[in-house]
Enzyme design. Sequence first.
Site, PDB file in Angstrom:
ATOM      1  N   GLU A  57      41.396  40.392  47.198  1.00 16.51           N
ATOM      2  CA  GLU A  57      42.848  40.471  47.047  1.00 16.51           C
ATOM      3  C   GLU A  57      43.505  39.693  48.196  1.00 16.51           C
ATOM      4  O   GLU A  57      43.293  40.013  49.373  1.00 16.51           O
ATOM      5  CB  GLU A  57      43.313  41.932  47.049  1.00 16.51           C
ATOM      6  CG  GLU A  57      43.203  42.600  45.701  1.00 16.51           C
ATOM      7  CD  GLU A  57      43.910  41.834  44.575  1.00 16.51           C
ATOM      8  OE1 GLU A  57      45.089  41.451  44.750  1.00 16.51           O
ATOM      9  OE2 GLU A  57      43.282  41.608  43.529  1.00 16.51           O
ATOM     10  N   SER A  58      44.329  38.705  47.833  1.00 18.23           N
ATOM     11  CA  SER A  58      44.915  37.837  48.859  1.00 18.23           C
ATOM     12  C   SER A  58      45.874  38.606  49.772  1.00 18.23           C
ATOM     13  O   SER A  58      45.956  38.330  50.967  1.00 18.23           O
ATOM     14  CB  SER A  58      45.634  36.666  48.201  1.00 18.23           C
ATOM     15  OG  SER A  58      46.653  37.129  47.331  1.00 18.23           O
ATOM     16  N   CYS A  89      39.397  31.677  44.503  1.00 14.30           N
ATOM     17  CA  CYS A  89      40.323  32.658  43.922  1.00 14.30           C
ATOM     18  C   CYS A  89      41.316  33.150  44.983  1.00 14.30           C
ATOM     19  O   CYS A  89      42.186  32.403  45.411  1.00 14.30           O
ATOM     20  CB  CYS A  89      39.543  33.795  43.276  1.00 14.30           C
ATOM     21  SG  CYS A  89      40.555  34.801  42.186  1.00 14.30           S
ATOM     22  N   ARG A 121      50.003  33.527  41.001  1.00 13.98           N
ATOM     23  CA  ARG A 121      48.956  34.555  40.994  1.00 13.98           C
ATOM     24  C   ARG A 121      48.851  35.197  39.618  1.00 13.98           C
ATOM     25  O   ARG A 121      49.827  35.291  38.894  1.00 13.98           O
ATOM     26  CB  ARG A 121      49.254  35.631  42.050  1.00 13.98           C
ATOM     27  CG  ARG A 121      49.100  35.118  43.479  1.00 13.98           C
ATOM     28  CD  ARG A 121      49.493  36.175  44.492  1.00 13.98           C
ATOM     29  NE  ARG A 121      48.679  37.372  44.369  1.00 13.98           N
ATOM     30  CZ  ARG A 121      49.067  38.577  44.783  1.00 13.98           C
ATOM     31  NH1 ARG A 121      50.252  38.759  45.327  1.00 13.98           N
ATOM     32  NH2 ARG A 121      48.275  39.625  44.642  1.00 13.98           N
ATOM     33  N   HIS A 185      35.401  31.696  40.340  1.00 15.97           N
ATOM     34  CA  HIS A 185      34.438  32.200  41.331  1.00 15.97           C
ATOM     35  C   HIS A 185      33.105  31.470  41.219  1.00 15.97           C
ATOM     36  O   HIS A 185      32.198  31.971  40.551  1.00 15.97           O
ATOM     37  CB  HIS A 185      34.200  33.699  41.120  1.00 15.97           C
ATOM     38  CG  HIS A 185      35.391  34.546  41.422  1.00 15.97           C
ATOM     39  ND1 HIS A 185      35.744  34.880  42.704  1.00 15.97           N
ATOM     40  CD2 HIS A 185      36.315  35.110  40.613  1.00 15.97           C
ATOM     41  CE1 HIS A 185      36.843  35.622  42.678  1.00 15.97           C
ATOM     42  NE2 HIS A 185      37.219  35.775  41.421  1.00 15.97           N
ATOM     43  N   GLU A 187      30.821  31.455  43.206  1.00 17.44           N
ATOM     44  CA  GLU A 187      29.764  32.294  43.787  1.00 17.44           C
ATOM     45  C   GLU A 187      29.180  33.268  42.771  1.00 17.44           C
ATOM     46  O   GLU A 187      28.148  33.885  43.022  1.00 17.44           O
ATOM     47  CB  GLU A 187      30.304  33.051  45.017  1.00 17.44           C
ATOM     48  CG  GLU A 187      31.301  34.178  44.737  1.00 17.44           C
ATOM     49  CD  GLU A 187      32.748  33.686  44.569  1.00 17.44           C
ATOM     50  OE1 GLU A 187      32.939  32.471  44.368  1.00 17.44           O
ATOM     51  OE2 GLU A 187      33.669  34.528  44.615  1.00 17.44           O
TER      52      GLU A 187
END
Lengths: 211, 323
Positions: A57-58, A89, A121, A185, A187
Site C-alpha cells: 500500500e503506497s 505497483c 490509483r 507485479h 515479482e
Amino acid sequence: MNDELLIGVLALQGDVEENIKAATYALEEMNQKGKVISVRYPDEIMKIDGLIIPGGESTVMGLLIAIKNGLLDSINKVLQNRLPIMGTCAGMIVLAKQSYDRVVGNKKQLLLGALDVEIERNSFGRQYDSFESNLEISGIGNDFRGIFIRAPSVISAGPQVQILSKFDGKIVAVQQENIIGTSFHPELSGDNRMHKLFIELIAKWKKANNQ
Amino acid sequence: MTISQVGAYPLSKGIKISTVDGKQTTSGTALLKRGFAHMQKHGVIMDVTNVEQAQIAEDAGAVAVMVLDKLPFDVRHAGGVARTASVKVIQAVLDSVSIPIMAKCRIGHSSEASILEEIGVDMIDESEVLSPADEIRHIWKWNYTTPFVNGAKNLGEALRRIEEGAAMIRTKGEPGTGDVSHAVAHIRMVNNEIRKLKGIYDNNDDQELIKISREIQSSLEIVKETGRLGRLPVVNFAAGGISTPADAALLMNLGCDGIFVGSGIFKAEDPLERAKAVVIATTYHDDPKTVLDAQKMIDEKKSMLGLDTKNLDLRMQERGPTI
C-alpha cells in the site's frame, strides 16, 4: 574493482520477500555476482547499488518513510546520485510526482517525486477486477505475464519518460533514466526478465560510478 | 513462482475470463487472490464500524480496514446474533478511503458473502466473531472471485480452510478481550506443527506424512507442500486480543506476516496515536529501540481494560464447524 552488486528491497510493508526472491533468481540466471537484502534504515540505503520499492500500500509506505528519522533524506540522496530504482505497483506510486485515487480522488500521501508521471490509483478497479494477462513490453517481448492487483496506471508522463508497455490504452510500465515503474507485479509472475532488465541498469550504474 | 499454487482449482466458478483489446484476461485466480494477501504483508488491518474510524485508520497507516457492525468487544456485550455490517456503512467506507476494504460474513453464510462480493469489498472474512450460520460446513470459497480470509487455531484448521479456497489465514485468538495469549497459543501451535512436518518431509518419510494428513484431516498434497515450504502456503496474520505496539511486535516476532487489530484501537481512548504506534511496531518488530519509541506513543491508562478470558460466557474461537 568490486563487481558484486548489492540490491536492496525497501522493507517497510508489502511483498518484500517476493522481490528478494525474484531479484536473487534474476542474478543467478544472469550469472551476475550479487546479493539482495531487505533495507529499512538510512545507513542500509546508503550502501546499496540499486533499490526495489515493492508492492503493497503506497499510503502506508509513504507514512513509514516519513516517520523514520533520516530515511527520506537517505532516499533523496541516492536519488540525486541517480541510483537505479524500480517500483512495482505501490512502489511506482511512491516514486511518482502526482497521484490520485480513481474513486476517492486526491489523498494526502508522501510521494518521492522522482518519476515525472501522474498516477491513477486503483485504475482498473477493486480486487474483484484484478487480472492476469500477457503484455508486450519494450526490450522484453510480447509474452510477459502481467499480474495486476488493484493496479495503478500512468495517466500522463513527462518528456523524459519512456513508455515500456500499455494495456487497454493505459500506460503500465515506464522508464526514466535509471528509474523503472510498473503497474503490475513482475515479482509474482515467475518470470524474472523485468528484474534482469533492472539489474542491467544497476551493473551499468555501478561501472560508471566506480570509474 | 514465489507464491505456492497448491490446491488451486483452475476451473473454479470464481475464475472469470474475458477479452480486453483482443487479449485474454483472467480474474479470480488463486495467484491473484493469494497475491492480494501478500500485498498486505508487514501491515496492520484495522477493524472499523463507520467512515470516521476508517479515515482515522487510513491516516494512521492501516494497510486495509475491516468493516463490521460492532467491534468484537461490543459483540460480546450486546449478545444475541451478530451478522454482517449494513450495506450502507460498507458502501460509505468504500467511497471514502483508498486502501483495501474487507468485511466479515458469518461462517457458512454464502449469501452474505455474495452480497459482500457484489458491493465490491476487496476481501471477505468468514469470521467466528459473527454468529455461525452453518455448524457443518464453511463456505466453498473457490466459487468467489473475491478472496477470503479465515481464522485457524491449529494447522489442520488452516489447511482445511486453504483447501476450501481461503487466500489468507489469521489466528483466531480470543477477539474483543484485549488478551493476546490465545493468539500467541494459536501461532505457537501452528509453528510447532509445521516444524515437525518439515522434519518429516525433509526425511522423505511418506508413511508418516500420510498419517499426519489423516490426523489433521487435510489432503496429502497440501500437507506435503506445507512440509516443503516450512510455512503455511498462504499469508498468515495474527488476530485476536492485540491492543498495544508491544503486542503487535510479540506476534510478528513469532513469525506472523502481519497484524489484525480489532477492538484494541477504537476501544482505546487514544485511537489515532495508538494505530500509528502499532503500524510502526509491526514494521520494526525486531528492533527493540523502535518498538520502544512506538510504545511511548501510547498511554497504558488509555488501553482497553479487557476481559478475563478464563470466565468468558462466549468463546468465539470454539464456534463453527469442527471440520
